[in-house]
Scaffold this motif. Structure first.
Motif, mmCIF file in Angstrom:
data_model
loop_
_atom_site.group_PDB
_atom_site.id
_atom_site.type_symbol
_atom_site.label_atom_id
_atom_site.label_comp_id
_atom_site.label_asym_id
_atom_site.label_seq_id
_atom_site.Cartn_x
_atom_site.Cartn_y
_atom_site.Cartn_z
ATOM 1 N N GLU A 155 0.820 -1.216 0.000
ATOM 2 C CA GLU A 155 0.000 0.000 0.000
ATOM 3 C C GLU A 155 0.850 1.262 0.000
ATOM 4 O O GLU A 155 0.492 2.264 -0.612
ATOM 5 C CB GLU A 155 -0.939 -0.002 1.204
ATOM 6 C CG GLU A 155 -2.026 -1.055 1.108
ATOM 7 C CD GLU A 155 -2.911 -1.090 2.351
ATOM 8 O OE1 GLU A 155 -2.837 -0.152 3.172
ATOM 9 O OE2 GLU A 155 -3.669 -2.050 2.490
ATOM 10 N N LYS A 156 1.968 1.227 0.668
ATOM 11 C CA LYS A 156 2.828 2.413 0.795
ATOM 12 C C LYS A 156 3.844 2.525 -0.339
ATOM 13 O O LYS A 156 4.121 3.619 -0.819
ATOM 14 C CB LYS A 156 3.563 2.353 2.139
ATOM 15 C CG LYS A 156 4.410 3.563 2.444
ATOM 16 C CD LYS A 156 4.984 3.460 3.843
ATOM 17 C CE LYS A 156 5.817 4.677 4.190
ATOM 18 N NZ LYS A 156 6.385 4.587 5.542
ATOM 19 N N HIS A 157 4.418 1.390 -0.768
ATOM 20 C CA HIS A 157 5.547 1.408 -1.705
ATOM 21 C C HIS A 157 5.230 0.855 -3.087
ATOM 22 O O HIS A 157 6.062 0.933 -3.983
ATOM 23 C CB HIS A 157 6.718 0.603 -1.131
ATOM 24 C CG HIS A 157 7.132 1.029 0.232
ATOM 25 N ND1 HIS A 157 7.054 0.193 1.320
ATOM 26 C CD2 HIS A 157 7.599 2.213 0.693
ATOM 27 C CE1 HIS A 157 7.467 0.832 2.390
ATOM 28 N NE2 HIS A 157 7.808 2.061 2.047
ATOM 29 N N GLY A 158 4.046 0.265 -3.272
ATOM 30 C CA GLY A 158 3.701 -0.374 -4.544
ATOM 31 C C GLY A 158 3.556 0.608 -5.686
ATOM 32 O O GLY A 158 3.408 1.815 -5.485
ATOM 33 N N GLY A 159 3.625 0.075 -6.903
ATOM 34 C CA GLY A 159 3.407 0.901 -8.088
ATOM 35 C C GLY A 159 4.667 1.307 -8.815
ATOM 36 O O GLY A 159 4.610 2.053 -9.784
ATOM 37 N N GLY A 160 5.810 0.811 -8.379
ATOM 38 C CA GLY A 160 7.068 1.132 -9.051
ATOM 39 C C GLY A 160 7.306 0.218 -10.242
ATOM 40 O O GLY A 160 6.437 -0.546 -10.657
ATOM 41 N N THR A 161 8.498 0.292 -10.777
ATOM 42 C CA THR A 161 8.892 -0.491 -11.943
ATOM 43 C C THR A 161 9.918 -1.543 -11.536
ATOM 44 O O THR A 161 10.906 -1.209 -10.865
ATOM 45 C CB THR A 161 9.513 0.427 -13.020
ATOM 46 O OG1 THR A 161 8.555 1.426 -13.370
ATOM 47 C CG2 THR A 161 9.910 -0.350 -14.251
ATOM 48 N N GLU A 162 9.697 -2.785 -11.940
ATOM 49 C CA GLU A 162 10.655 -3.845 -11.643
ATOM 50 C C GLU A 162 11.950 -3.614 -12.409
ATOM 51 O O GLU A 162 11.932 -3.387 -13.615
ATOM 52 C CB GLU A 162 10.081 -5.209 -12.017
ATOM 53 C CG GLU A 162 11.044 -6.335 -11.737
ATOM 54 C CD GLU A 162 10.520 -7.692 -12.179
ATOM 55 O OE1 GLU A 162 11.224 -8.676 -11.931
ATOM 56 O OE2 GLU A 162 9.441 -7.762 -12.781
ATOM 57 N N VAL A 163 13.065 -3.641 -11.710
ATOM 58 C CA VAL A 163 14.381 -3.515 -12.325
ATOM 59 C C VAL A 163 15.042 -4.888 -12.283
ATOM 60 O O VAL A 163 15.134 -5.507 -11.231
ATOM 61 C CB VAL A 163 15.244 -2.460 -11.602
ATOM 62 C CG1 VAL A 163 16.663 -2.437 -12.165
ATOM 63 C CG2 VAL A 163 14.599 -1.083 -11.708
#
Length: 135
Positions: free
Chosen positions: A102-110
């Motif tokens: 909920e706090k850190h999600g939504g980034g891009t997998e590297v």
């Protein structure tokens, strides 16, 4: 001390500047975390590691690769990254918190850190580089 994303056809290219090499490396680590995660992480846990290299570019690639491995295996989002370098050895101390979707999600997998075009230069009293994150 800044980083900004630049246009790239397939991966994520970050342009990073800093007044010295250790800060440049720390900023690259922050750029990696900002790519992978959203939100600010608290400093609930501390990790450290050491890597070696024959030059600054090799040290940076080793540092970012170890940071990537550590964040994925320990499930930690790092907020504070401190780097010291002496004679081809980099020591890093990192603080952060466990990943919270909920706090850190939504980034891009590297997937990895590329050596392609990785060159540290000094211009107008600052160090700069472009680093490519394979996604």
């Amino acid at each position: 001390m800044t980083f900004e994303e630049r246009e790239h056809t397939a991966d994520i290219l970050m342009h990073v500047t800093a007044p010295d090499i250790p800060t440049l490396f720390s900023e690259c680590g922050r750029a990696l975390m900002a790519t992978m995660y959203r939100g600010k992480a608290d400093s609930d846990c501390v990790h450290s590691f050491t890597v070696t290299g024959t030059d600054n570019e090799q040290l940076l690639q080793a540092f970012l690769s170890e940071l990537l491995w550590l964040t994925e295996t320990e499930n930690v989002v790092f907020s504070d990254i401190s780097v010291s370098i002496q004679k081809g050895t980099l020591s890093a101390v990192l603080s952060g918190e466990l990943f919270n979707r909920e706090k850190h999600g939504g980034g891009t997998e590297v997937k990895g850190i590329s050596f392609f075009g990785l060159e540290i230069t000094q211009m107008n009293g600052e160090y700069e580089l472009d680093v490519l994150f394979d996604v």
